[in-house]
Design a protein around this motif. Structure first.
Motif, PDB file in Angstrom:
ATOM      1  N   ILE A 570      -7.615   2.149  11.011  1.00  0.00           N
ATOM      2  CA  ILE A 570      -6.319   2.848  10.905  1.00  0.00           C
ATOM      3  C   ILE A 570      -6.431   4.870  10.779  1.00  0.00           C
ATOM      4  O   ILE A 570      -5.946   5.526  10.973  1.00  0.00           O
ATOM      5  N   SER A 571      -7.797   4.711  10.464  1.00  0.00           N
ATOM      6  CA  SER A 571      -8.475   6.114  10.478  1.00  0.00           C
ATOM      7  C   SER A 571      -8.648   6.143  11.633  1.00  0.00           C
ATOM      8  O   SER A 571      -8.003   7.777  12.290  1.00  0.00           O
ATOM      9  N   LEU A 572      -9.074   6.099  13.137  1.00  0.00           N
ATOM     10  CA  LEU A 572      -8.820   6.367  14.166  1.00  0.00           C
ATOM     11  C   LEU A 572      -7.017   6.910  14.686  1.00  0.00           C
ATOM     12  O   LEU A 572      -6.680   7.559  15.205  1.00  0.00           O
ATOM     13  N   ARG A 573      -6.048   5.457  13.917  1.00  0.00           N
ATOM     14  CA  ARG A 573      -4.792   5.872  14.624  1.00  0.00           C
ATOM     15  C   ARG A 573      -4.466   6.709  13.853  1.00  0.00           C
ATOM     16  O   ARG A 573      -3.919   7.823  13.940  1.00  0.00           O
ATOM     17  N   MET A 574      -4.741   6.838  12.524  1.00  0.00           N
ATOM     18  CA  MET A 574      -4.031   8.234  11.566  1.00  0.00           C
ATOM     19  C   MET A 574      -4.591   9.906  12.400  1.00  0.00           C
ATOM     20  O   MET A 574      -3.860  10.727  12.581  1.00  0.00           O
ATOM     21  N   VAL A 575      -5.697   9.772  12.166  1.00  0.00           N
ATOM     22  CA  VAL A 575      -6.482  10.926  13.342  1.00  0.00           C
ATOM     23  C   VAL A 575      -5.688  11.496  14.870  1.00  0.00           C
ATOM     24  O   VAL A 575      -5.814  12.224  14.677  1.00  0.00           O
ATOM     25  N   ALA A 576      -5.045  10.068  15.221  1.00  0.00           N
ATOM     26  CA  ALA A 576      -4.719   9.874  16.713  1.00  0.00           C
ATOM     27  C   ALA A 576      -3.231  10.376  16.323  1.00  0.00           C
ATOM     28  O   ALA A 576      -2.516  11.201  17.536  1.00  0.00           O
ATOM     29  N   LEU A 577      -3.004   9.958  15.660  1.00  0.00           N
ATOM     30  CA  LEU A 577      -1.091  10.447  15.080  1.00  0.00           C
ATOM     31  C   LEU A 577      -0.969  11.772  14.696  1.00  0.00           C
ATOM     32  O   LEU A 577       0.051  12.218  15.120  1.00  0.00           O
ATOM     33  N   ALA A 578      -2.018  12.406  13.931  1.00  0.00           N
ATOM     34  CA  ALA A 578      -2.030  13.603  13.458  1.00  0.00           C
ATOM     35  C   ALA A 578      -2.501  14.643  14.780  1.00  0.00           C
ATOM     36  O   ALA A 578      -2.276  16.034  14.693  1.00  0.00           O
ATOM     37  N   GLY A 579      -2.565  14.321  15.984  1.00  0.00           N
ATOM     38  CA  GLY A 579      -3.171  14.986  16.585  1.00  0.00           C
ATOM     39  C   GLY A 579      -4.270  15.911  16.810  1.00  0.00           C
ATOM     40  O   GLY A 579      -4.742  17.274  17.061  1.00  0.00           O
ATOM     41  N   GLY A 580      -4.847  15.808  16.175  1.00  0.00           N
ATOM     42  CA  GLY A 580      -5.954  16.212  15.012  1.00  0.00           C
ATOM     43  C   GLY A 580      -5.843  17.619  14.445  1.00  0.00           C
ATOM     44  O   GLY A 580      -6.558  18.543  13.803  1.00  0.00           O
ATOM     45  N   VAL A 581      -4.462  17.600  13.769  1.00  0.00           N
ATOM     46  CA  VAL A 581      -3.855  18.881  13.083  1.00  0.00           C
ATOM     47  C   VAL A 581      -3.826  18.566  11.877  1.00  0.00           C
ATOM     48  O   VAL A 581      -3.092  17.451  11.571  1.00  0.00           O
ATOM     49  N   LEU A 582      -3.837  19.313  11.022  1.00  0.00           N
ATOM     50  CA  LEU A 582      -4.719  19.029   9.407  1.00  0.00           C
ATOM     51  C   LEU A 582      -3.464  19.110   8.914  1.00  0.00           C
ATOM     52  O   LEU A 582      -3.851  17.967   8.251  1.00  0.00           O
ATOM     53  N   LEU A 583      -2.710  19.562   8.773  1.00  0.00           N
ATOM     54  CA  LEU A 583      -1.343  19.346   8.021  1.00  0.00           C
ATOM     55  C   LEU A 583      -0.553  18.244   8.136  1.00  0.00           C
ATOM     56  O   LEU A 583      -0.134  17.315   7.426  1.00  0.00           O
ATOM     57  N   VAL A 584      -0.409  17.134   9.778  1.00  0.00           N
ATOM     58  CA  VAL A 584      -0.149  16.565   9.507  1.00  0.00           C
ATOM     59  C   VAL A 584      -0.549  15.382   9.033  1.00  0.00           C
ATOM     60  O   VAL A 584       0.304  14.697   9.060  1.00  0.00           O
ATOM     61  N   ALA A 585      -2.047  15.048   9.067  1.00  0.00           N
ATOM     62  CA  ALA A 585      -3.109  14.150   8.562  1.00  0.00           C
ATOM     63  C   ALA A 585      -2.964  14.596   7.337  1.00  0.00           C
ATOM     64  O   ALA A 585      -2.855  13.686   6.211  1.00  0.00           O
ATOM     65  N   LEU A 586      -2.543  15.925   6.515  1.00  0.00           N
ATOM     66  CA  LEU A 586      -2.259  15.699   5.033  1.00  0.00           C
ATOM     67  C   LEU A 586      -1.190  15.586   4.769  1.00  0.00           C
ATOM     68  O   LEU A 586      -0.796  14.881   3.604  1.00  0.00           O
ATOM     69  N   ILE A 587      -0.027  15.261   5.345  1.00  0.00           N
ATOM     70  CA  ILE A 587       1.308  15.178   5.460  1.00  0.00           C
ATOM     71  C   ILE A 587       1.357  13.502   5.319  1.00  0.00           C
ATOM     72  O   ILE A 587       1.756  12.780   4.005  1.00  0.00           O
ATOM     73  N   LEU A 588       0.390  12.681   6.346  1.00  0.00           N
ATOM     74  CA  LEU A 588       0.577  11.490   6.262  1.00  0.00           C
ATOM     75  C   LEU A 588       0.061  10.770   5.259  1.00  0.00           C
ATOM     76  O   LEU A 588       0.117  10.116   4.352  1.00  0.00           O
ATOM     77  N   ALA A 589      -1.323  11.101   4.685  1.00  0.00           N
ATOM     78  CA  ALA A 589      -2.462  10.722   4.060  1.00  0.00           C
ATOM     79  C   ALA A 589      -0.767  11.203   1.958  1.00  0.00           C
ATOM     80  O   ALA A 589      -1.306   9.879   1.271  1.00  0.00           O
ATOM     81  N   MET A 590      -0.926  11.846   1.969  1.00  0.00           N
ATOM     82  CA  MET A 590       0.642  11.881   0.722  1.00  0.00           C
ATOM     83  C   MET A 590       1.486  10.902   0.897  1.00  0.00           C
ATOM     84  O   MET A 590       1.596   9.975  -0.361  1.00  0.00           O
ATOM     85  N   ALA A 611      -9.893   4.609   0.019  1.00  0.00           N
ATOM     86  CA  ALA A 611     -10.810   3.284   1.193  1.00  0.00           C
ATOM     87  C   ALA A 611      -9.996   3.910   2.593  1.00  0.00           C
ATOM     88  O   ALA A 611     -11.064   3.746   3.917  1.00  0.00           O
ATOM     89  N   LEU A 612      -9.043   3.822   2.729  1.00  0.00           N
ATOM     90  CA  LEU A 612      -7.883   3.498   3.923  1.00  0.00           C
ATOM     91  C   LEU A 612      -7.939   5.566   4.529  1.00  0.00           C
ATOM     92  O   LEU A 612      -8.065   4.877   5.506  1.00  0.00           O
ATOM     93  N   LEU A 613      -7.993   6.375   3.855  1.00  0.00           N
ATOM     94  CA  LEU A 613      -7.365   7.157   4.169  1.00  0.00           C
ATOM     95  C   LEU A 613      -8.163   8.952   3.949  1.00  0.00           C
ATOM     96  O   LEU A 613      -7.907   9.855   4.511  1.00  0.00           O
ATOM     97  N   THR A 614      -9.502   8.956   2.994  1.00  0.00           N
ATOM     98  CA  THR A 614     -10.609   9.899   3.012  1.00  0.00           C
ATOM     99  C   THR A 614     -11.528   9.871   4.270  1.00  0.00           C
ATOM    100  O   THR A 614     -11.711  10.869   4.240  1.00  0.00           O
ATOM    101  N   SER A 615     -11.995   8.665   5.027  1.00  0.00           N
ATOM    102  CA  SER A 615     -12.737   8.859   6.218  1.00  0.00           C
ATOM    103  C   SER A 615     -11.707   9.937   7.337  1.00  0.00           C
ATOM    104  O   SER A 615     -12.364  10.780   7.566  1.00  0.00           O
ATOM    105  N   PRO A 616     -10.300  10.025   8.076  1.00  0.00           N
ATOM    106  CA  PRO A 616      -9.730  10.604   8.677  1.00  0.00           C
ATOM    107  C   PRO A 616      -9.723  11.838   8.122  1.00  0.00           C
ATOM    108  O   PRO A 616     -10.080  12.777   9.050  1.00  0.00           O
ATOM    109  N   LEU A 617      -9.457  12.228   6.865  1.00  0.00           N
ATOM    110  CA  LEU A 617      -9.686  13.898   6.220  1.00  0.00           C
ATOM    111  C   LEU A 617     -10.906  13.971   6.743  1.00  0.00           C
ATOM    112  O   LEU A 617     -11.012  15.138   6.430  1.00  0.00           O
TER     113      LEU A 617
END
Length: 787
Positions: A570-590, A611-617
């Motif tokens: 999930i961490s890897l997929r989240m980073v990939a889905l955000a495309g390296g854009v922090l704002l997108v990752a934050l919105i997904l985490a929210m 456990a799932l979201l802090t690592s990709p952030l």
């Protein structure tokens, strides 16, 4: 979790008579519940003092004691209430005879689970050396594996009973995912675990298991002692005193009772750690008072729901999740307090401004309120005298502690002596020796009737912030201080006030009173105080018992996700889905944090999303504590987020308002809370604290929050705002909150200047609006009030 009926509401003289009037089965179960609850709290305090064995063994003992108490209390409730506890959608359709049968069967199941839980706990605790030694090399027996599965099932069932199906289904789904991972598609697929693996990772492999893992250990080591402190506070009536003091402040404010709801919910929420429980406790008092002031039903429910949700992030206690966060991050608890302080103040500052603007816009000000403003209250003569006495107390304590090198107890006693001497000297100087004695005795009596709880709170803050003791040691000293203060208080009021206990011992939410006509004596008073203390022990244990199961269940969930590798995927997929854009990752985490938080208690939601979201952030550059606070914030805000919004649901039932309408108003009042976590990421100095960065960021963000509140409420304190003014304030808000984001484009210095400039313009505009000094060309032309 419901209270234990009226079993604790008896006077000392009627205690045995109350028990003897009950049916035999009820009497036996009640006696067992009281005994086990008092034993659990006593054991927790004893472990905090002595620490006779390792943390993991303590977690095992605590888990099985808590589960046994929880199921025993459920059995007692079924015996007392009968079919009234049956609320299932299927069973409730049948006639009463079937419901009675289900209640009886469930009572037997609960009692059997008590025996099983206690037996399994004894087996694992006594076999700890073998399970962590020989069994690792020689293999685990069938009994070991079977009992491991039994513990997992009990934890999930206790979670279902205490918090509904939402968390339990996540736990069940995690086990099924672990067993049948090969049938899942795409990145969810894995080779699958066997039933033996589930038993091992779930419980049998005790040092690396889910049930007995760090979440349960953190709950037993850190959380329990403070929940039991809250139980004592309730039994001693401290929460009622907080409400009373808040009401007194509310009478002097133009906004009236609304800030009572905010202040009391903030204080109680920090201790209870539950938005729903906080809304039910304080809302039952504050919501009717707000309605009597003229505040509309949907707004009164919304104000209480938003205020109740934020207490979980307010230091120094911060509910439950903060202790888990300290274990997650691996830092001292005092570091979590430091990191959470400004975000918590931001949240409650935004709520306070929002309710102020709302009350003023609709003309719901208190008719009883004085014209005194907050500055007059803060800088009044009485306030300055209180500050002077606190300064004297702090200086005396420091001098005695550092120069005299006395122990903590002797230093505290000497400080109290200095304060009493100062009060006596003040009376002598202003009047006479006799009047000085009278004034001194009156001051002591007033203190012990209204503000004695400040002593244990001062011990808590001093132990955490100054001595930097562990949370367990701090909780121990706080609990012991509270008990000691209560005995001193009761005896002092008895001697000085010459009162019978029925006039002042009540204190608790269900009261303790003596038979009329009996005069208090010191031995009798000691007995009364002991009864109240044991009631506090029982309340604290019963509040903790349902949480024990959910902590164990969350441990199972996290263990299954990590063993199957899903958390890393999930961490890897989240980073990939955000495309390296922090704002997108934050919105997904929210969105994910809010989604997991719907219907869940905040600690459970936080553990899962952390456990799932802090690592990709963190991979995208967010500091570790900031990442944890980010997801924690949104897990907390799920209590006011539709469609579940448990805090709004509870408050709207009390206010008799529409749930959806109340939820809409709660979002308007609490909207700043949804933007503050992003501001923490943009202004990391709000969390990490730097000499120059923190004051600048705090100034800008606090002003930005006020401007944002004006936008969402549509009112600036004097005028209803039109669309152009809202857009102007919104633009200033975004720059004031997120100006540092521009630093990589225009440089850090320019970005900071732009941020401070936007905040300053907003501040000047709001100030001139309050003074009606804005130029005509920019003064809002809308009507003054929406009634």
């Amino acid at each position: 979790m419901t209270e234990t009926s009226n079993e604790a509401a008896t006077s000392p003289g009627d205690l045995l008579g109350e028990l003897s009037d009950r049916p035999l089965a009820e009497t036996v179960l009640l006696a067992l519940v009281i005994f086990l609850a008092v034993a659990l709290t006593s054991y927790t305090i004893f472990y905090a003092w002595e620490r006779p064995f390792t943390q993991i063994i303590h977690g095992m003992v605590f888990l099985h004691l808590g589960l046994s108490l929880y199921y025993l209390h459920l059995a007692y409730e079924r015996v007392v209430k009968g079919t009234s506890v049956i609320d299932g959608p299927i069973v409730s359709r049948f006639d009463e005879s079937v419901q009675r049968l289900v209640a009886r069967v469930d009572t037997v199941v609960c009692l059997a689970t008590v025996v099983v839980s206690a037996s399994v706990g004894y087996y694992f605790v006594t076999g700890y050396s073998r399970l962590t030694g020989d069994a690792v090399l020689l293999g685990y027996s069938t009994i070991d594996l079977t009992l491991g599965l039994v513990v997992v099932v009990i934890a999930l069932d206790a979670t279902r009973r205490a918090y509904g199906w939402s968390i339990a289904l996540v736990g069940i789904a995690s086990v099924f995912y672990a067993l049948f991972g090969s049938v899942f598609p795409g990145f969810l697929q894995h080779t699958g675990l066997s039933t033996t693996d589930v038993a091992l990772y779930g419980a049998t492999q005790v040092e690396r298991s889910g049930v007995y893992g760090f979440i349960t250990q953190a709950g037993a080591k850190y959380v329990a002692i403070f929940i039991m402190f809250a139980g004592l506070a309730r039994a001693y009536g401290i929460l009622d005193i907080v409400l009373d003091l808040s009401q007194q402040l509310g009478k002097r404010l133009r906004s009236g009772i609304v800030h009572v709801a905010v202040l009391s919910s903030m204080a109680m929420g920090s201790i209870t750690g539950s938005a729903a429980a906080n809304a039910a406790t304080t809302g039952s008092f504050t919501i009717p008072m707000m309605q009597r002031q003229g505040i509309r039903e949907d707004f009164s429910a919304a104000i209480e729901a938003v205020a109740s949700s934020g207490g979980q992030i307010m230091p120094p206690v911060m509910g439950v999740a903060a202790f888990l966060m300290a274990d997650f991050v691996g830092v001292p608890y005092v570091r979590i307090i430091q990191a959470a302080l400004l975000p918590a103040l931001l949240f409650y500052f935004s709520v306070g401004v929002a309710v102020q603007f709302t009350v003023l816009r609709h003309g719901w000000t208190s008719d009883r309120g004085e014209d005194t403003g907050i500055y007059e209250i803060l800088f009044s003569k009485s306030a300055l005298v209180i500050v002077a006495y606190f300064a004297l107390a702090g200086g005396a304590f420091y001098a005695v502690r550092q120069i005299g090198e006395l122990s903590l107890v002797l230093s505290g006693s000497a400080t109290i002596g200095v304060l009493l001497l100062g009060r006596f000297a003040h009376g002598v100087v202003t009047t006479s020796t006799e009047s000085g004695v009278t004034e001194l005795l009156d001051s002591i009596e007033q203190f012990f009737q209204a503000r004695y709880f400040l002593i244990p709170l001062a011990v808590l803050v001093y132990a955490l912030a100054v001595m930097q003791l562990s949370a367990l040691a701090t909780g121990f000293y706080t609990v012991v201080t509270l008990i000691a203060v209560m005995y001193v208080r009761d005896l002092t009021l008895l001697i000085i006030g010459d009162e019978s206990e029925d006039s002042w011992v009540a204190g608790a939410d269900d009261g303790v009173s003596s038979p009329p006509g009996l005069r208090s004596t010191i031995p009798k008073q000691l007995f009364v105080t002991t009864v109240k203390t044991l009631r506090g022990f029982m309340k604290g244990a019963l509040d903790m018992a349902p949480l024990v199961g959910v902590l164990a269940a969350m441990g199972v969930i996290i263990k299954m996700l990590t063993q199957t590798g899903l958390s890393g995927k999930i961490s890897l997929r989240m980073v990939a889905l955000a495309g390296g854009v922090l704002l997108v990752a934050l919105i997904l985490a929210m969105l994910t944090s809010i989604l997991f938080g719907l219907g869940m208690p905040t600690p459970a939601a936080y553990v899962l999303v952390a456990a799932l979201l802090t690592s990709p952030l963190q991979e995208l550059g967010v500091a570790e504590i900031t990442a944890h606070l980010f997801v924690f914030y949104f897990a907390m805000l799920s209590a006011i987020t539709p469609p579940v919004a448990v805090g709004v649901a509870v408050a709207s039932r009390i206010a008799d308002s529409s749930f959806l309408v109340s939820a809409k108003q709660a979002l308007r009042i609490g909207i700043a809370g949804f933007l503050i976590p992003f501001a923490l990421v943009a202004n990391d100095s709000l969390v990490t604290w730097t000499v120059t960065g923190t004051p600048v960021a705090a100034f800008s963000v606090f002003i930005g929050v006020v401007a944002l509140t004006a936008v969402t409420i549509g009112f600036d304190g004097r005028h209803v705002l039109g669309i152009p003014h809202r857009f102007a304030y919104l633009a200033l808000t975004l720059v004031a909150l997120y100006g540092p984001v521009l630093s990589k484009y225009i440089g850090p210095s320019t970005a900071t200047t732009l941020q401070v400039g936007a905040a300053t313009i907003a501040l000047v505009g709001l100030t001139l609006a309050q003074l009606d000094r804005l130029p005509d060309v920019v003064t809002p032309t809308a009507e003054l009030r929406d009634r």
